[in-house]
Scaffold this active site. Structure first.
Site, PDB file in Angstrom:
ATOM      1  N   ASN A   1     -38.469   2.660  19.299  1.00 28.04           N
ATOM      2  CA  ASN A   1     -37.702   3.798  18.832  1.00 28.04           C
ATOM      3  C   ASN A   1     -38.460   4.363  17.617  1.00 28.04           C
ATOM      4  O   ASN A   1     -39.581   3.944  17.343  1.00 28.04           O
ATOM      5  CB  ASN A   1     -36.276   3.335  18.477  1.00 28.04           C
ATOM      6  CG  ASN A   1     -35.261   4.440  18.700  1.00 28.04           C
ATOM      7  OD1 ASN A   1     -35.505   5.594  18.327  1.00 28.04           O
ATOM      8  ND2 ASN A   1     -34.137   4.106  19.298  1.00 28.04           N
TER       9      ASN A   1
ATOM     10  N   ASN B   1     -29.568   1.788  23.314  1.00 25.65           N
ATOM     11  CA  ASN B   1     -30.193   2.085  22.031  1.00 25.65           C
ATOM     12  C   ASN B   1     -29.449   1.251  20.991  1.00 25.65           C
ATOM     13  O   ASN B   1     -28.305   1.538  20.660  1.00 25.65           O
ATOM     14  CB  ASN B   1     -30.058   3.584  21.741  1.00 25.65           C
ATOM     15  CG  ASN B   1     -30.554   3.941  20.357  1.00 25.65           C
ATOM     16  OD1 ASN B   1     -31.085   3.097  19.640  1.00 25.65           O
ATOM     17  ND2 ASN B   1     -30.385   5.194  19.981  1.00 25.65           N
TER      18      ASN B   1
ATOM     19  N   GLY C   1     -44.165  10.472  17.659  1.00 22.87           N
ATOM     20  CA  GLY C   1     -45.371  11.254  17.964  1.00 22.87           C
ATOM     21  C   GLY C   1     -46.652  10.461  17.726  1.00 22.87           C
ATOM     22  O   GLY C   1     -46.611   9.269  17.400  1.00 22.87           O
TER      23      GLY C   1
ATOM     24  N   GLY D   1     -44.237   5.600  22.250  1.00 19.29           N
ATOM     25  CA  GLY D   1     -44.572   5.868  20.858  1.00 19.29           C
ATOM     26  C   GLY D   1     -45.860   6.665  20.812  1.00 19.29           C
ATOM     27  O   GLY D   1     -46.947   6.098  20.859  1.00 19.29           O
ATOM     28  N   GLY D   2     -45.732   7.979  20.803  1.00 18.12           N
ATOM     29  CA  GLY D   2     -46.905   8.832  20.642  1.00 18.12           C
ATOM     30  C   GLY D   2     -47.708   9.083  21.900  1.00 18.12           C
ATOM     31  O   GLY D   2     -48.817   9.607  21.825  1.00 18.12           O
TER      32      GLY D   2
ATOM     33  N   CYS E   1     -28.596   1.192  15.864  1.00 22.07           N
ATOM     34  CA  CYS E   1     -27.443   1.769  15.181  1.00 22.07           C
ATOM     35  C   CYS E   1     -26.820   0.710  14.298  1.00 22.07           C
ATOM     36  O   CYS E   1     -26.848  -0.474  14.630  1.00 22.07           O
ATOM     37  CB  CYS E   1     -26.377   2.215  16.189  1.00 22.07           C
ATOM     38  SG  CYS E   1     -26.960   3.402  17.369  1.00 22.07           S
TER      39      CYS E   1
ATOM     40  N   SER F   1     -35.656   9.148  26.049  1.00 22.69           N
ATOM     41  CA  SER F   1     -34.326   9.588  25.641  1.00 22.69           C
ATOM     42  C   SER F   1     -34.363  10.450  24.386  1.00 22.69           C
ATOM     43  O   SER F   1     -35.068  10.157  23.425  1.00 22.69           O
ATOM     44  CB  SER F   1     -33.454   8.361  25.362  1.00 22.69           C
ATOM     45  OG  SER F   1     -32.175   8.774  24.931  1.00 22.69           O
TER      46      SER F   1
HETATM   47  C1  FMN Z   1     -35.551  14.487  18.687  1.00 18.85           C
HETATM   48  C2  FMN Z   1     -35.484  13.049  19.121  1.00 18.85           C
HETATM   49  C3  FMN Z   1     -34.290  12.537  19.603  1.00 18.85           C
HETATM   50  C4  FMN Z   1     -34.206  11.200  20.022  1.00 18.85           C
HETATM   51  N1  FMN Z   1     -33.017  10.714  20.506  1.00 18.85           N
HETATM   52  C5  FMN Z   1     -32.960   9.449  20.994  1.00 18.85           C
HETATM   53  C6  FMN Z   1     -31.759   8.949  21.591  1.00 18.85           C
HETATM   54  O1  FMN Z   1     -30.749   9.655  21.747  1.00 18.85           O
HETATM   55  N2  FMN Z   1     -31.754   7.649  22.020  1.00 18.85           N
HETATM   56  C7  FMN Z   1     -32.859   6.845  21.903  1.00 18.85           C
HETATM   57  O2  FMN Z   1     -32.806   5.679  22.322  1.00 18.85           O
HETATM   58  N3  FMN Z   1     -34.023   7.310  21.384  1.00 18.85           N
HETATM   59  C8  FMN Z   1     -34.084   8.574  20.915  1.00 18.85           C
HETATM   60  N4  FMN Z   1     -35.281   9.048  20.398  1.00 18.85           N
HETATM   61  C9  FMN Z   1     -36.470   8.170  20.349  1.00 18.85           C
HETATM   62  C10 FMN Z   1     -37.439   8.447  21.513  1.00 18.85           C
HETATM   63  O3  FMN Z   1     -36.822   8.212  22.760  1.00 18.85           O
HETATM   64  C11 FMN Z   1     -38.697   7.558  21.402  1.00 18.85           C
HETATM   65  O4  FMN Z   1     -38.305   6.203  21.382  1.00 18.85           O
HETATM   66  C12 FMN Z   1     -39.510   7.813  20.131  1.00 18.85           C
HETATM   67  O5  FMN Z   1     -39.469   9.176  19.761  1.00 18.85           O
HETATM   68  C13 FMN Z   1     -40.975   7.362  20.257  1.00 18.85           C
HETATM   69  O6  FMN Z   1     -41.629   8.001  21.334  1.00 18.85           O
HETATM   70  P1  FMN Z   1     -42.486   9.389  21.159  1.00 18.85           P
HETATM   71  O7  FMN Z   1     -43.430   9.169  20.020  1.00 18.85           O
HETATM   72  O8  FMN Z   1     -43.129   9.616  22.484  1.00 18.85           O
HETATM   73  O9  FMN Z   1     -41.472  10.450  20.828  1.00 18.85           O
HETATM   74  C14 FMN Z   1     -35.361  10.365  19.947  1.00 18.85           C
HETATM   75  C15 FMN Z   1     -36.574  10.905  19.485  1.00 18.85           C
HETATM   76  C16 FMN Z   1     -36.648  12.219  19.068  1.00 18.85           C
HETATM   77  C17 FMN Z   1     -37.973  12.759  18.583  1.00 18.85           C
END
Ligand code: FMN
Length: 319
Positions: A195, A130, A220, A246-247, A133, A24
């Site tokens: 998250n 999510n 990341g 997560g990454g 919040c 997301s």
């Molecule tokens: C630009 C951005 C916007 C995000 N928006 C949401 C969101 O709207 N709802 C949510 O539950 N997580 C949101 N996340 C969190 C990601 O879904 C994910 O949990 C987190 O980035 C870790 O995974 P990754 O390292 O693969 O990005 C957001 C992350 C990023 C980078």
């Protein structure tokens, strides 16, 4: 083993072509990626967070590239649940992939209202809440940091949601197990985590934060080892499936999460440099299974062997 490894998995009664979903917030409402990615090949996708009313988000700059990761403070900008149902869902409903709606709010009633609206629409297979919040009715305490508040919001949503319910936990807590248990006991069909991690990037010359809103969320590759530890802990604490993220940027990353206890994974930040990364990660996971002579993705789940010498969070592991 000569036959192709089986990537298909079942999650909360839903059959996914493979265990890799687009996360997301990094994949917009999915449809925007149609020209770059064959959406029908995805294991699934989770749309950007939806709220009762449209939200403008935070002041710029909203993104800062950190060492091996990214800090964002988008501020949950979105078009609001009604516009989503009207403008985005019809195209999503035509896809042959599992589409989950990510939902957030600032009081239990907000979550319940968004879910009510989504319940009367076609085209979704489930919800991801999510809960990272602040609850404005309780002095801004985060739903995700208080098992009682978390239990209340999940139970409230459970009462109106007929579709499967995933609760997405925040990593910004000392111990994840009580939160995972509270969500599962209140009726979550699955837990997803992590998250982003609350973070700060500083411009020392300007004496100012790099992000307009001050703090942001770190995501990341930088967060992968911590995410893996938390996914392992959550999977030990609950019986419901855990979705790890997560990454993740490669098939082997995804395999690590499955081994640690995840039943499926989500790919977020990697889509910023490779929009098709969820598909690539799934393909590479298939190659990994073939190399390791493992028949299917689900055979990897929860296979981590923690030897006696490996310490857990319960013990002093700060040396
Ligand atoms: C630009 C951005 C916007 C995000 N928006 C949401 C969101 O709207 N709802 C949510 O539950 N997580 C949101 N996340 C969190 C990601 O879904 C994910 O949990 C987190 O980035 C870790 O995974 P990754 O390292 O693969 O990005 C957001 C992350 C990023 C980078």
């Amino acid at each position: 083993m000569t036959s192709e490894p089986r990537l298909e998995i079942s999650l909360c009664g839903i059959t996914l072509k493979n265990p890799v979903l687009a996360a997301s917030g990094t994949f917009a409402y999915g449809v925007e990626f149609e020209s770059m990615v064959d959406l029908n090949e995805l294991g699934g996708l989770v749309v950007k967070g939806l709220s009762r009313e449209a939200m403008e988000g935070n002041p710029p700059p909203r993104i800062w590239e950190a060492e091996a990761g990214m800090i964002n403070s988008i501020g949950l900008q979105n078009i609001g649940v009604r516009a989503f149902v009207r403008e985005k869902l019809p195209a999503l409903a035509r896809l042959k992939t599992a589409v989950f709606a990510n939902v957030f709010g600032y009081a239990s009633e907000d979550y319940v209202e968004v879910i009510r609206i989504l319940e009367s629409a076609e085209g979704l297979v489930g919800y991801e809440l999510n809960v990272s919040c602040p609850n404005t009715r309780h002095g801004g305490i985060y739903f995700s940091s208080d098992p009682v508040l978390l239990g209340e919001v999940v139970a409230g949503v459970r009462a109106v949601a007929r579709r499967p319910l995933i609760v997405k936990l925040s990593p910004n807590v000392a111990r994840i197990e009580p939160l995972a248990r509270a969500a599962a006991e209140a009726g979550a069909d699955a837990i997803s985590l992590v998250n982003t991690f609350v973070a700060l990037a500083v411009d020392a010359r300007a004496r100012k934060p790099r992000i307009g809103a001050g703090f942001g969320g770190l995501s990341g590759p930088a967060i992968k080892p911590i995410a893996l530890r938390m996914v392992y802990e959550a999977a030990q604490a609950v019986r419901v499936p855990v979705i790890g993220m997560g990454g993740i940027a490669s098939g082997e990353d995804a395999a690590e999460f499955l081994v640690a206890g995840a039943s499926a994974v989500e790919v977020g930040t990697a889509t910023f440099w490779d929009p098709a990364s969820p598909l690539r990660v799934a393909r590479e996971l298939g190659e990994f299974l073939l190399q390791e002579k493992i028949a299917g993705a689900r055979d990897l789940i929860r296979t981590l062997r923690l030897g006696k010498q490996e310490k857990t969070n319960e013990e002093d592991c700060c040396d």
